[in-house]
Design a protein around this motif. Sequence first.
Motif, PDB file in Angstrom:
ATOM      1  N   ASP A 135       0.571  -0.562  -0.258  1.00 58.94           N
ATOM      2  CA  ASP A 135       0.033  -0.248   0.104  1.00 58.94           C
ATOM      3  C   ASP A 135       1.291   1.980  -0.055  1.00 58.94           C
ATOM      4  OD1 ASP A 135      -2.002   2.093   0.250  1.00 58.94           O
ATOM      5  OD2 ASP A 135      -2.958   1.385   2.554  1.00 58.94           O
ATOM      6  N   ARG A 136       0.678   1.839  -1.052  1.00 58.76           N
ATOM      7  CA  ARG A 136       1.521   2.962  -1.469  1.00 58.76           C
ATOM      8  C   ARG A 136       1.325   4.268  -0.497  1.00 58.76           C
ATOM      9  NH1 ARG A 136       4.903   5.717  -5.508  1.00 58.76           N
ATOM     10  NH2 ARG A 136       4.059   3.798  -7.433  1.00 58.76           N
ATOM     11  N   GLN A 137       0.416   4.647  -0.227  1.00 61.33           N
ATOM     12  CA  GLN A 137       0.058   5.601   1.019  1.00 61.33           C
ATOM     13  C   GLN A 137       0.198   5.074   2.030  1.00 61.33           C
ATOM     14  OE1 GLN A 137      -0.298   8.115  -1.309  1.00 61.33           O
ATOM     15  NE2 GLN A 137      -2.238   9.224  -0.063  1.00 61.33           N
ATOM     16  N   ARG A 138      -0.037   3.582   2.305  1.00 54.96           N
ATOM     17  CA  ARG A 138       0.400   3.174   3.451  1.00 54.96           C
ATOM     18  C   ARG A 138       1.676   3.826   4.440  1.00 54.96           C
ATOM     19  NH1 ARG A 138      -1.263   3.737   8.213  1.00 54.96           N
ATOM     20  NH2 ARG A 138      -0.348   2.000  10.022  1.00 54.96           N
ATOM     21  N   MET A 139       2.457   3.741   3.507  1.00 58.56           N
ATOM     22  CA  MET A 139       3.858   3.419   3.298  1.00 58.56           C
ATOM     23  C   MET A 139       4.669   4.875   3.734  1.00 58.56           C
ATOM     24  SD  MET A 139       5.286   0.191   3.871  1.00 58.56           S
ATOM     25  CE  MET A 139       4.473  -1.605   2.819  1.00 58.56           C
ATOM     26  N   ARG A 140       4.241   5.282   2.681  1.00 61.79           N
ATOM     27  CA  ARG A 140       4.570   6.987   3.110  1.00 61.79           C
ATOM     28  C   ARG A 140       4.164   7.910   4.393  1.00 61.79           C
ATOM     29  NH1 ARG A 140       3.108   9.560  -2.899  1.00 61.79           N
ATOM     30  NH2 ARG A 140       4.690   8.391  -3.225  1.00 61.79           N
ATOM     31  N   GLN A 141       3.295   7.464   4.658  1.00 64.60           N
ATOM     32  CA  GLN A 141       2.331   7.758   5.671  1.00 64.60           C
ATOM     33  C   GLN A 141       3.771   7.885   6.875  1.00 64.60           C
ATOM     34  OE1 GLN A 141      -1.088   6.833   7.328  1.00 64.60           O
ATOM     35  NE2 GLN A 141      -2.281   8.345   8.479  1.00 64.60           N
TER      36      GLN A 141
END
Length: 194
Positions: A135-141
């Motif tokens: 999950d790109r968004q979760r990792m970035r967050q």
Amino acid sequence: MRGRDEDTGEFFSPSRSQNRREALEVLALAEKLVALSEPQLAKLPVPEALLPHIRETKRITAHVAHKRQLAFLAKQMRREDEEALERLRDAMDEKGDAARREVAAMHRVEQWRERLLDDGDAALAELLDEYPHADRQRMRQLVRNTLDERKRNKPPHAFRELYRELRAAILGAAEGDADADENSDSEDGSPERD
């Protein structure tokens, strides 16, 4: 004396040397069992009859008495059928391999976490290329929150959560690859034989 068959010339039973080698192998297995903790023992297919003897051997600490009790445990183990001992050996060997794989996976996850924290979006792009289901968004967050935690000297909640997310992504991909390998092996196109 073990005797010989007059017709074939074969011995009726194993030699004393062979019996001794087998007894020493069982003694070594007994030593390994005694060295394990209770939770580790609970995960192994140890015959119920042996558990009290293993616990008693662990309890005895005097050197000579411990050695004597260990020999008694090995004698009790030799009374078990060979299949039970073989299952026990296999389970213990598997533990060694599984532990090494687990440590290697843990190091791989930690390396990815450090790369994400050091290199940011470039490392995230590489991670997503290798593990597209992450999950790109979760990792970035989580990366952003971890860096914020470090800057403010806060407890490492996001740091640990980032590890868990990475572990799920990496190990999930590894399990998916293993399943795909099993399916491709069974679907080799050869006709089934009855």
